[in-house]
Design a protein around this motif. Structure first.
Motif, mmCIF file in Angstrom:
data_model
loop_
_atom_site.group_PDB
_atom_site.id
_atom_site.type_symbol
_atom_site.label_atom_id
_atom_site.label_comp_id
_atom_site.label_asym_id
_atom_site.label_seq_id
_atom_site.Cartn_x
_atom_site.Cartn_y
_atom_site.Cartn_z
ATOM 1 N N THR A 85 -72.117 29.189 -7.321
ATOM 2 C CA THR A 85 -71.596 27.978 -6.703
ATOM 3 C C THR A 85 -72.385 27.587 -5.456
ATOM 4 O O THR A 85 -72.777 28.440 -4.662
ATOM 5 C CB THR A 85 -70.121 28.165 -6.327
ATOM 6 O OG1 THR A 85 -69.641 26.976 -5.694
ATOM 7 C CG2 THR A 85 -69.919 29.326 -5.363
ATOM 8 N N THR A 86 -72.636 26.285 -5.291
ATOM 9 C CA THR A 86 -73.002 25.745 -3.981
ATOM 10 C C THR A 86 -71.849 24.901 -3.450
ATOM 11 O O THR A 86 -71.949 24.319 -2.384
ATOM 12 C CB THR A 86 -74.285 24.882 -4.020
ATOM 13 O OG1 THR A 86 -74.031 23.671 -4.743
ATOM 14 C CG2 THR A 86 -75.440 25.635 -4.639
ATOM 15 N N GLY A 87 -70.747 24.838 -4.233
ATOM 16 C CA GLY A 87 -69.539 24.160 -3.770
ATOM 17 C C GLY A 87 -68.784 25.026 -2.784
ATOM 18 O O GLY A 87 -68.261 24.531 -1.795
ATOM 19 N N GLY A 88 -68.734 26.340 -3.082
ATOM 20 C CA GLY A 88 -68.042 27.259 -2.181
ATOM 21 C C GLY A 88 -66.608 26.836 -1.980
ATOM 22 O O GLY A 88 -65.774 26.949 -2.872
ATOM 23 N N SER A 110 -74.122 25.420 -9.289
ATOM 24 C CA SER A 110 -73.313 24.204 -9.353
ATOM 25 C C SER A 110 -73.707 23.279 -8.213
ATOM 26 O O SER A 110 -74.183 23.718 -7.166
ATOM 27 C CB SER A 110 -71.827 24.543 -9.258
ATOM 28 O OG SER A 110 -71.516 25.080 -7.990
ATOM 29 N N LEU A 111 -73.518 21.982 -8.423
ATOM 30 C CA LEU A 111 -73.836 20.990 -7.392
ATOM 31 C C LEU A 111 -72.863 19.822 -7.524
ATOM 32 O O LEU A 111 -72.864 19.115 -8.536
ATOM 33 C CB LEU A 111 -75.276 20.500 -7.556
ATOM 34 C CG LEU A 111 -75.752 19.417 -6.586
ATOM 35 C CD1 LEU A 111 -75.509 19.812 -5.133
ATOM 36 C CD2 LEU A 111 -77.231 19.120 -6.809
ATOM 37 N N ASN A 112 -72.029 19.637 -6.502
ATOM 38 C CA ASN A 112 -71.082 18.524 -6.489
ATOM 39 C C ASN A 112 -71.824 17.235 -6.174
ATOM 40 O O ASN A 112 -72.599 17.169 -5.216
ATOM 41 C CB ASN A 112 -70.000 18.775 -5.440
ATOM 42 C CG ASN A 112 -69.095 19.933 -5.803
ATOM 43 O OD1 ASN A 112 -69.470 20.792 -6.580
ATOM 44 N ND2 ASN A 112 -67.911 19.960 -5.240
ATOM 45 N N MET A 113 -71.547 16.181 -6.952
ATOM 46 C CA MET A 113 -72.371 14.983 -6.912
ATOM 47 C C MET A 113 -71.809 13.859 -6.056
ATOM 48 O O MET A 113 -72.209 12.709 -6.223
ATOM 49 C CB MET A 113 -72.620 14.495 -8.339
ATOM 50 C CG MET A 113 -73.529 15.413 -9.131
ATOM 51 S SD MET A 113 -75.068 15.846 -8.268
ATOM 52 C CE MET A 113 -75.829 14.229 -8.133
ATOM 53 N N GLY A 114 -70.943 14.187 -5.100
ATOM 54 C CA GLY A 114 -70.494 13.156 -4.171
ATOM 55 C C GLY A 114 -69.394 13.665 -3.265
ATOM 56 O O GLY A 114 -68.693 14.631 -3.583
ATOM 57 N N ASN A 149 -70.382 15.883 0.551
ATOM 58 C CA ASN A 149 -71.584 16.037 -0.277
ATOM 59 C C ASN A 149 -72.362 14.734 -0.182
ATOM 60 O O ASN A 149 -72.289 13.883 -1.076
ATOM 61 C CB ASN A 149 -71.220 16.334 -1.734
ATOM 62 C CG ASN A 149 -70.496 17.654 -1.903
ATOM 63 O OD1 ASN A 149 -71.105 18.708 -1.883
ATOM 64 N ND2 ASN A 149 -69.175 17.603 -2.039
ATOM 65 N N THR A 150 -73.072 14.552 0.934
ATOM 66 C CA THR A 150 -73.804 13.318 1.171
ATOM 67 C C THR A 150 -75.093 13.303 0.349
ATOM 68 O O THR A 150 -75.496 14.313 -0.240
ATOM 69 C CB THR A 150 -74.157 13.179 2.656
ATOM 70 O OG1 THR A 150 -75.081 14.240 3.021
ATOM 71 C CG2 THR A 150 -72.906 13.273 3.537
ATOM 72 N N TYR A 151 -75.765 12.167 0.333
ATOM 73 C CA TYR A 151 -77.048 12.093 -0.364
ATOM 74 C C TYR A 151 -78.042 13.087 0.240
ATOM 75 O O TYR A 151 -78.806 13.734 -0.491
ATOM 76 C CB TYR A 151 -77.603 10.666 -0.310
ATOM 77 C CG TYR A 151 -76.787 9.695 -1.126
ATOM 78 C CD1 TYR A 151 -76.780 9.756 -2.514
ATOM 79 C CD2 TYR A 151 -76.009 8.734 -0.502
ATOM 80 C CE1 TYR A 151 -76.029 8.877 -3.270
ATOM 81 C CE2 TYR A 151 -75.237 7.852 -1.252
ATOM 82 C CZ TYR A 151 -75.253 7.934 -2.628
ATOM 83 O OH TYR A 151 -74.482 7.073 -3.377
ATOM 84 N N ILE A 157 -80.134 20.463 -1.454
ATOM 85 C CA ILE A 157 -79.837 21.488 -2.455
ATOM 86 C C ILE A 157 -80.754 21.338 -3.663
ATOM 87 O O ILE A 157 -81.265 22.329 -4.195
ATOM 88 C CB ILE A 157 -78.351 21.420 -2.861
ATOM 89 C CG1 ILE A 157 -77.464 21.786 -1.669
ATOM 90 C CG2 ILE A 157 -78.069 22.350 -4.035
ATOM 91 C CD1 ILE A 157 -75.988 21.571 -1.915
ATOM 92 N N LEU A 158 -80.995 20.100 -4.093
ATOM 93 C CA LEU A 158 -81.889 19.880 -5.223
ATOM 94 C C LEU A 158 -83.301 20.385 -4.919
ATOM 95 O O LEU A 158 -83.915 21.070 -5.741
ATOM 96 C CB LEU A 158 -81.949 18.391 -5.569
ATOM 97 C CG LEU A 158 -80.767 17.801 -6.323
ATOM 98 C CD1 LEU A 158 -80.924 16.288 -6.431
ATOM 99 C CD2 LEU A 158 -80.636 18.419 -7.711
#
Length: 310
Positions: A85-88, A110-114, A149-151, A157-158
């Motif tokens: 997870t990167t959401g934590g 994982s990466l939350n998209m907003g 989860n800003t741009y 993270i990307l």
């Protein structure tokens, strides 16, 4: 006859939404998390989505030191794909949330998209007694919480993940998150096949109605065409029902005690493996085949389990 479609089962055995007092079956210690993950893999999960907890009180933590014991044990006993997870937790900073993926360089993160409101406080109406005070505070504070989860956060993270060869489970809690993902795809910051995890039923995100699932699918098809692998995550009581609908429409599926504590109305699941077996029964009844870890690696263009840092 055409060959049966392969379906990836992801399992998330613990997380940051539910607290230990909600279920005696929720894994907390490293051994409990490892044993739950291994059992889920043996039941058919090709991907294991992993969080850590402080064993002293079950509090979510992104300290890499708490990941080491269960990562080593899981890797020694299964070939499943490890997804960190990167959401934590919504209560953590982005810097904190990124540390396990940066340290261990997994095949998937994982990466939350907003950014979104992330309302867990309704669970206070269902659960009254907590062993640890942090559990009540964790839920209550979500009344005034934006999961950031800003741009810039997503770009960071990307970039760092891609440098390590890590690909992503793009967690999309609403239609706007699909458009955010398309934005990063169009800028060349992500490439297909995209692994799109549609999340239904979290207060602040898209709802759990089957029409919401249909809307997600139509939008993803329009934005990504054939260049994505779709997966369904139904929170709470919608877990098996939404995964079943999605699978019939061509999706992969995710289950586990992170997403739902239940196996039936009013009945706590005794393990994540029990949920894996339940959705596996549904998939096989639909004449679908369960993807192995190596088949999942091929479907998602992953780097391989021999190129991680654990």
């Amino acid at each position: 006859m055409s060959k049966a479609r392969k379906v990836i089962i992801t399992c998330a055995p613990t997380g940051a939404i539910h607290t230990p007092s909600m279920s005696p079956h929720l894994p907390v210690t490293a051994d409990e998390i490892a044993d739950a993950a291994i059992a889920a893999a043996e039941a058919g999960a090709a991907i294991l989505h992993l969080h850590a907890r402080d064993p002293a009180d079950g509090r979510p933590t992104q300290d890499p030191a708490f990941f080491v014991p269960f990562l080593q044990k899981i890797k020694a006993h299964t070939k499943a794909v490890i997804n960190l997870t990167t959401g934590g937790s919504p209560h953590m900073t982005v810097h904190e949330r990124m540390q396990p993926a940066l340290t261990f360089k997994p095949e998937v993160a994982s990466l939350n998209m907003g950014s979104m409101n992330f309302g867990l406080f309704p669970m206070l109406d269902r659960f009254k007694n907590f062993e640890h005070e942090w559990e009540r505070e964790h839920l209550e504070k979500s009344r005034d919480l934006v999961f950031k989860n800003t741009y810039k956060d997503i770009e960071t993270i990307l970039r760092l993940g891609t440098e390590n060869g890590t690909r992503f489970e793009f967690e999309c809690y609403d239609i706007s998150h699909l458009y955010n993902l398309a934005h990063f795809r169009d800028r060349g910051l992500v490439t297909g096949p995209l692994f799109v995890q549609s999340v239904f039923g979290i207060l602040g995100g898209i709802g759990p109605h089957p029409e919401d699932l249909m809307h997600m699918r139509r939008t993803a098809d329009r934005l990504f065409g054939n260049d994505y692998q779709w997966s369904i995550l139904g929170a709470g009581k919608g877990q098996i029902a939404l995964a079943s609908i999605g699978a019939a429409m061509g999706s992969n599926v995710r289950v586990g005690l992170e997403d739902s504590l239940w196996i039936g109305p009013g009945k706590l699941a005794e393990s994540s493996a029990q949920q894996v077996q339940r959705i596996r029964t549904v998939l096989e009844a639909l004449n679908l085949e369960i993807a192995t870890p190596d088949e999942a690696r091929s479907m998602l263009a992953l780097k391989g389990g021999d190129r991680v840092n654990f």
